[in-house]
Design a protein around this motif. Structure first.
Motif, short mmCIF file in Angstrom:
data_model
loop_
_atom_site.label_atom_id
_atom_site.label_comp_id
_atom_site.label_asym_id
_atom_site.label_seq_id
_atom_site.Cartn_x
_atom_site.Cartn_y
_atom_site.Cartn_z
N VAL A 30 37.43 -2.79 51.02
CA VAL A 30 38.80 -2.27 51.22
C VAL A 30 39.61 -3.25 52.06
N LEU A 31 38.96 -3.87 53.04
CA LEU A 31 39.67 -4.81 53.92
C LEU A 31 40.16 -6.03 53.14
N VAL A 32 39.35 -6.52 52.21
CA VAL A 32 39.71 -7.73 51.46
C VAL A 32 40.68 -7.42 50.33
N THR A 33 40.43 -6.35 49.58
CA THR A 33 41.28 -6.04 48.42
C THR A 33 42.50 -5.20 48.78
N GLY A 34 42.51 -4.64 49.99
CA GLY A 34 43.65 -3.85 50.44
C GLY A 34 44.67 -4.70 51.18
N PRO A 35 45.60 -4.05 51.87
CA PRO A 35 46.65 -4.78 52.61
C PRO A 35 46.11 -5.35 53.92
N SER A 36 45.40 -6.45 53.86
CA SER A 36 44.67 -6.99 55.01
C SER A 36 45.58 -7.28 56.21
N GLY A 37 46.72 -7.93 55.96
CA GLY A 37 47.62 -8.25 57.06
C GLY A 37 48.11 -7.01 57.77
N PHE A 38 48.49 -6.00 57.00
CA PHE A 38 48.95 -4.74 57.58
C PHE A 38 47.83 -4.08 58.39
N ILE A 39 46.59 -4.12 57.88
CA ILE A 39 45.46 -3.48 58.56
C ILE A 39 45.25 -4.08 59.94
#
Length: 552
Positions: free
Chosen positions: A278-287
């Protein structure tokens, strides 16, 4: 000795009044809930209302006090005390130790609430401090998610685990909750008072673990419904619990250093893989931006959030959320604390406190930032109706989030497997601890006893789902935790008294040894010179009544 006695001794082991009384209480509750579900639910709600209105502040004060107390122990002179013989190495490696702590602690809860809690706060902001579904509501929700899964939650486990590990491995006493009260109660822990303490611990543990098993069944059911395998219904949840029970029994038949250990390590690998995905394929910068800001807000507002009680309004938010979480943690504390104690032989007090509090809290923050933050991002900026999905079916938000990512269906299957493994690990760990509590503290309770407690926990989870679903699980957790919270306050005093006595004995021994060594190493002229020097600085006063004139 008749056949029935031989049978009981062989299959139950050395059990006593705590075992039989606890089984009767749990069986009576399960039976009443099946026969009179409406009456049980109504009574529970009335007790909850009284507890929340009159005594809710005690949950907040006690849990905050536990945080301060265990941190004090870690950074004080008590921190160097080893939970075992001096120089004894830890029983498990550091990585396996952390994996078992995390899996036995809150694995199911994190998966269930990782998306659900931030989105529920997004829909209905805490304490009405923001408008629903706004950036302010999103940030406030994330801050309270960090708070509810932060230091307060893990302080409950730390206190109980430390108290049990200290008496079990430092003093070679029985691994019972009651044993930690010996500095306060003396030999009364071997009789009535000790039995009452252990019975309360068993009942609290069964209710707390049943809550988690119920949450796990809801999450698995939601995932299977999302995959089109089953409908989301109470009937499906019962079948899921039955299937998990089968897996649990298989795990329970293996030794601790095989079944639970390997399952815990597998859980951590799978959870880490899902998190990384999820961290890589999701919105990493926002996370990462959201993680940084929320961690700062959590640490900056922790005192205020810890003591909010809303006395000037009829607001029920604190009761529904913060009190539920603290009560859930308190009801889990006998189980998780005892299990962590069992695997922490050879650790120091400082290692124990920091390992149990800091590392799991950091991982919890990362989990919520990744899953909760991604859900908020997709809802706020991409128009994905995750908040609507959560409002209709609480555990569904996680699967709607995964559907937005590449290979989302495969990730959903892994999530269902992860939750199932977490449930099995939690049930297996809990039955191991319940077996210890009800078998006079033995480290290896019989398999029959463990399986019996596993069955009772699953029956309890089933009747709680039947009598109110998620709200029923919340209600019973808060009520069942209150007596044990009072015991934990006394436990903290008892642990401090025990640790202080050991430090005092250690200092007296060191002083005596130092004095003897100094006298042994100093020559007679040096000792005479030291006495003359002291006499010059502080001359010895003459006796007021010389011995030969005292009778005149």
């Amino acid at each position: 000795m008749n056949r029935s006695t031989i049978f009981l001794r062989e299959y139950l082991g050395d059990v006593g009044v705590v075992f039989y009384t606890s089984v009767v209480i749990i069986t009576a509750f399960v039976t009443s809930s099946v026969l009179y579900p409406d009456a049980v639910e109504s009574t529970a709600l009335k007790i909850l209302d009284i507890t929340a209105r009159k005594l809710g502040w005690m949950y907040l004060m006690a849990t905050t006090g536990f945080v301060l107390f265990v941190l004090f122990l870690a950074f004080s002179k008590f921190g160097s005390i080893r939970l075992g013989a001096e120089g004894e190495p830890p029983e498990f490696s550091f990585n396996s130790w952390l994996a078992m702590i995390f899996s036995g602690g809150m694995g199911v809860g994190l998966v269930f609430w990782g998306v659900a809690e931030p989105m529920m706060h997004f829909n209905d902001p805490p304490l009405g401090l923001a408008e629903p579904r706004t950036p302010e509501a999103a940030q406030l929700g994330m801050r309270y998610a960090f708070f509810h899964w932060g230091f307060h939650q893990w302080a409950n486990f730390t206190l109980v685990g430390l108290a049990i590990a200290y008496v079990r491995f430092r003093h070679s006493s029985r691994g019972l909750i009651s044993e930690s009260f010996r500095p306060l109660l003396g030999d009364r822990v071997d009789r009535g008072w000790g039995n009452i303490v252990d019975i309360l611990a068993v009942v609290s543990t069964v209710f707390g673990v049943a809550t988690t098993l119920g949450l796990g069944a809801l999450q698995v059911n939601s995932g299977l419904a999302n995959l089109g395998v089953a409908t989301y219904s109470t009937t499906s949840q019962f079948y899921i619990l039955a299937g998990l029970a089968t897996l649990f029994i298989i795990s329970a038949m293996t030794p601790l250093n095989m079944g639970i250990r390997y399952l815990s390590n597998a859980n951590m690998v799978l959870a880490a893989g899902l998190l990384f995905f999820v961290l890589v394929t999701g919105p990493s910068g926002f996370i990462f931006s959201e993680l940084t800001q929320t961690a700062g807000e959590y640490l900056g507002n922790i005192i205020e959030m810890s003591l909010v009680t809303t006395p000037y309004s009829h607001e029920h938010w604190v009761e529904q959320w913060t009190m539920f979480y603290w009560a859930w943690g308190l009801s889990w504390a006998p189980f998780v604390g005892s299990f962590i104690a069992r695997i922490s032989r050879g650790r120091t007090v400082r290692e124990f406190v920091l390992g149990v509090m800091i590392v799991p809290v950091a991982l919890s923050m990362m989990w919520f930032a990744t899953f909760g933050g991604s859900a908020i991002y997709f809802d706020l900026f991409d128009g994905v109706a995750i908040a609507d999905a959560v409002s209709e079916e609480v555990p569904a938000g996680l699967y709607v989030l995964l559907d937005q990512l590449p290979w989302g269906e495969f990730a959903s299957i892994l999530t269902v497997a992860l939750v199932s493994m977490f449930v099995v690990t939690s049930a297996d760990s809990a039955t191991f601890v319940l077996g210890m509590f009800t078998s006079k503290g033995v480290l290896t309770p019989t398999r029959f006893v463990r399986i019996l407690w596993g069955g009772l926990q699953l029956l309890m989870a089933s009747v709680l789902l039947l009598s109110g679903g998620l709200n029923g699980l919340r209600t019973v957790s808060i009520i069942a935790a209150f007596p044990f919270m009072l015991l934990m306050v006394l436990m903290a005093f008892s642990l401090y008294k025990d640790l202080a006595a050991e430090i005092r004995r250690r200092e007296e021994k060191e002083q005596l040894l130092r004095t003897r060594v100094e006298k042994l190493l100093m020559r007679e002229p040096e000792r005479d010179a030291e006495r003359r020097e002291e006499e010059e600085i502080h001359p010895t006063a003459p006796e007021e009544c010389p011995a030969q004139n005292c009778d005149n």
